[in-house]
Design a protein around this motif. Sequence first.
Motif, PDB file in Angstrom:
ATOM      1  N   ASP A   1       0.844  -1.186   0.000  1.00  0.00           N
ATOM      2  CA  ASP A   1       0.000   0.000   0.000  1.00  0.00           C
ATOM      3  C   ASP A   1       0.887   1.246   0.000  1.00  0.00           C
ATOM      4  O   ASP A   1       1.744   1.394   0.871  1.00  0.00           O
ATOM      5  CB  ASP A   1      -0.896  -0.011   1.243  1.00  0.00           C
TER       6      ASP A   1
ATOM      7  N   HIS B   1       0.155   4.160   0.881  1.00  0.00           N
ATOM      8  CA  HIS B   1      -0.197   5.042   1.993  1.00  0.00           C
ATOM      9  C   HIS B   1       0.017   4.367   3.338  1.00  0.00           C
ATOM     10  O   HIS B   1      -0.601   4.742   4.324  1.00  0.00           O
ATOM     11  CB  HIS B   1      -1.654   5.478   1.865  1.00  0.00           C
TER      12      HIS B   1
ATOM     13  N   LEU C   1       1.509   6.718   6.030  1.00  0.00           N
ATOM     14  CA  LEU C   1       0.952   8.076   6.020  1.00  0.00           C
ATOM     15  C   LEU C   1       0.475   8.500   7.399  1.00  0.00           C
ATOM     16  O   LEU C   1       0.625   9.660   7.775  1.00  0.00           O
ATOM     17  CB  LEU C   1      -0.189   8.150   5.006  1.00  0.00           C
ATOM     18  N   TRP C   2      -0.065   7.588   8.182  1.00  0.00           N
ATOM     19  CA  TRP C   2      -0.566   7.956   9.500  1.00  0.00           C
ATOM     20  C   TRP C   2       0.573   8.407  10.416  1.00  0.00           C
ATOM     21  O   TRP C   2       0.383   9.279  11.260  1.00  0.00           O
ATOM     22  CB  TRP C   2      -1.339   6.797  10.133  1.00  0.00           C
ATOM     23  N   LYS C   3       1.759   7.853  10.218  1.00  0.00           N
ATOM     24  CA  LYS C   3       2.905   8.272  11.026  1.00  0.00           C
ATOM     25  C   LYS C   3       3.311   9.697  10.687  1.00  0.00           C
ATOM     26  O   LYS C   3       3.626  10.497  11.576  1.00  0.00           O
ATOM     27  CB  LYS C   3       4.088   7.340  10.791  1.00  0.00           C
ATOM     28  N   GLN C   4       3.286  10.022   9.398  1.00  0.00           N
ATOM     29  CA  GLN C   4       3.642  11.380   8.987  1.00  0.00           C
ATOM     30  C   GLN C   4       2.610  12.383   9.467  1.00  0.00           C
ATOM     31  O   GLN C   4       2.957  13.497   9.883  1.00  0.00           O
ATOM     32  CB  GLN C   4       3.780  11.440   7.476  1.00  0.00           C
ATOM     33  N   ILE C   5       1.333  12.017   9.433  1.00  0.00           N
ATOM     34  CA  ILE C   5       0.285  12.919   9.912  1.00  0.00           C
ATOM     35  C   ILE C   5       0.421  13.130  11.417  1.00  0.00           C
ATOM     36  O   ILE C   5       0.332  14.262  11.911  1.00  0.00           O
ATOM     37  CB  ILE C   5      -1.102  12.361   9.545  1.00  0.00           C
ATOM     38  N   ALA C   6       0.643  12.054  12.165  1.00  0.00           N
ATOM     39  CA  ALA C   6       0.795  12.160  13.618  1.00  0.00           C
ATOM     40  C   ALA C   6       2.017  12.993  13.979  1.00  0.00           C
ATOM     41  O   ALA C   6       1.961  13.852  14.877  1.00  0.00           O
ATOM     42  CB  ALA C   6       0.898  10.771  14.234  1.00  0.00           C
TER      43      ALA C   6
END
Length: 69
Positions: free
Chosen positions: A25, A27, A30-35
Amino acid sequence: MRDRFDEIRAERDVHSVEPVVYNRDPHAGLWKQIALGIVVGYLALGVSSALGWAVFVRFALGSLQVAVP
């Protein structure tokens, strides 16, 4: 002597190296970069707010004189 142009190919028969993971995937992280962006942004806003309040209090209270009788 007759030329055989049907056997001439433009590309070579060399296979490219494919990565081991095929259907990864894009993405996934991506959640790590957003956090991380939320945490760093919150800390940056907090530090700049604290510095702003410190400057404001210094200017606001700099001309204030307390007279004790």
